[in-house]
Design an enzyme around this catalytic site. Structure first.
Site, PDB file in Angstrom:
ATOM      1  N   GLU A  49       0.751  -1.347  -0.006  1.00  0.00           N
ATOM      2  CA  GLU A  49       0.136  -0.057   0.028  1.00  0.00           C
ATOM      3  C   GLU A  49       0.956   1.163   0.050  1.00  0.00           C
ATOM      4  O   GLU A  49       2.042   1.196   0.059  1.00  0.00           O
ATOM      5  CB  GLU A  49      -0.835  -0.250   1.298  1.00  0.00           C
ATOM      6  CG  GLU A  49      -1.907  -1.321   1.115  1.00  0.00           C
ATOM      7  CD  GLU A  49      -2.854  -1.317   2.364  1.00  0.00           C
ATOM      8  OE1 GLU A  49      -2.807  -0.509   3.214  1.00  0.00           O
ATOM      9  OE2 GLU A  49      -3.797  -2.357   2.143  1.00  0.00           O
ATOM     10  N   GLU A  60      -1.778 -10.289  -5.694  1.00  0.00           N
ATOM     11  CA  GLU A  60      -1.781 -11.016  -6.880  1.00  0.00           C
ATOM     12  C   GLU A  60      -0.992 -10.349  -8.108  1.00  0.00           C
ATOM     13  O   GLU A  60      -0.006 -11.195  -8.826  1.00  0.00           O
ATOM     14  CB  GLU A  60      -3.184 -11.345  -7.466  1.00  0.00           C
ATOM     15  CG  GLU A  60      -3.838 -12.059  -6.557  1.00  0.00           C
ATOM     16  CD  GLU A  60      -4.632 -10.954  -5.654  1.00  0.00           C
ATOM     17  OE1 GLU A  60      -4.204 -10.176  -5.327  1.00  0.00           O
ATOM     18  OE2 GLU A  60      -5.990 -11.534  -5.153  1.00  0.00           O
ATOM     19  N   CYS A  89      -9.462  -9.143  -6.647  1.00  0.00           N
ATOM     20  CA  CYS A  89     -10.217  -8.014  -7.153  1.00  0.00           C
ATOM     21  C   CYS A  89     -10.200  -8.125  -8.660  1.00  0.00           C
ATOM     22  O   CYS A  89      -9.540  -8.863  -9.404  1.00  0.00           O
ATOM     23  CB  CYS A  89      -9.799  -6.799  -6.647  1.00  0.00           C
ATOM     24  SG  CYS A  89      -8.311  -6.290  -7.517  1.00  0.00           S
TER      25      CYS A  89
HETATM   26  N1  THU Z   1      -6.004  -6.770  -2.058  1.00  0.00           N
HETATM   27  C1  THU Z   1      -5.229  -7.649  -2.439  1.00  0.00           C
HETATM   28  O1  THU Z   1      -3.921  -7.692  -2.571  1.00  0.00           O
HETATM   29  N2  THU Z   1      -5.801  -8.700  -3.286  1.00  0.00           N
HETATM   30  C2  THU Z   1      -7.060  -9.011  -3.128  1.00  0.00           C
HETATM   31  O2  THU Z   1      -7.398  -9.900  -4.017  1.00  0.00           O
HETATM   32  C3  THU Z   1      -7.981  -8.265  -2.701  1.00  0.00           C
HETATM   33  C4  THU Z   1      -7.365  -6.899  -2.213  1.00  0.00           C
HETATM   34  C5  THU Z   1      -5.476  -5.634  -1.081  1.00  0.00           C
HETATM   35  C6  THU Z   1      -5.484  -4.443  -1.671  1.00  0.00           C
HETATM   36  C7  THU Z   1      -5.414  -3.445  -0.479  1.00  0.00           C
HETATM   37  O3  THU Z   1      -4.276  -3.455  -0.054  1.00  0.00           O
HETATM   38  C8  THU Z   1      -6.008  -4.241   0.621  1.00  0.00           C
HETATM   39  O4  THU Z   1      -6.175  -5.707  -0.140  1.00  0.00           O
HETATM   40  C9  THU Z   1      -7.468  -3.849   0.822  1.00  0.00           C
HETATM   41  O5  THU Z   1      -8.211  -3.869  -0.115  1.00  0.00           O
END
Ligand code: THU
Length: 136
Positions: A49, A60, A89
């Site tokens: 992040e 991913e 996502c």
């Molecule tokens: N996130 C992922 O890394 N992969 C997913 O499949 C869903 C969401 C992360 C993005 C963000 O850093 C956190 O999870 C919350 O959305």
């Protein structure tokens, strides 16, 4: 490529283990991924992040970009571990579809156990993927 149970378990185990490296101070939602190549290698990834929120990246896509950066382009399966059994996502589904629309998707729990098995074709039906793209 049919995957044996030991490989599926190994992918979930590695996706769970790598979560400790997630950089998720804002969401507090650490995610780990483990991407299998057809040559048998496993590339892991975590979400990274940023204080400028849209600049963060999912686990991913981190795994895919790591693997492609090292010359890999064939991915039969990926395991994803979130705190709560969440699925990839939309943006990650699209990036995965670039390389294998029929990829096996394993959803694991933080203990590294397999919760669910599905495919990218099920998660992203009628994807816009390279096989559909034709210049007229
Ligand atoms: N996130 C992922 O890394 N992969 C997913 O499949 C869903 C969401 C992360 C993005 C963000 O850093 C956190 O999870 C919350 O959305």
């Amino acid at each position: 490529m049919a995957l044996d149970q030991a490989t599926k378990k190994e992918l979930c185990k590695q996706a769970a283990a790598v979560r400790k490296f997630a950089y998720a101070p804002y969401s507090k939602f650490p995610v780990g991924a483990a991407l299998l190549t057809s040559t048998g290698k496993i590339y892991t990834g975590v979400n990274v992040e940023n204080i400028s929120y849209p600049n963060g990246i999912c686990a991913e896509r981190t795994a895919v970009f790591k693997a492609v950066s090292e010359g890999e382009k064939s991915f039969p399966a990926i395991a994803v571990v979130t705190p709560n059994g969440g699925t990839p996502c939309g943006a990650c589904r699209q990036v995965l579809a670039e390389f294998n629309w029929e990829m096996l998707i394993l959803i694991g729990n933080p203990e590294g156990e397999i919760l669910r098995e599905t495919t990218l074709a099920d998660l992203l039906p009628e994807a816009f993927e390279p096989g559909q793209y034709q210049l007229s």
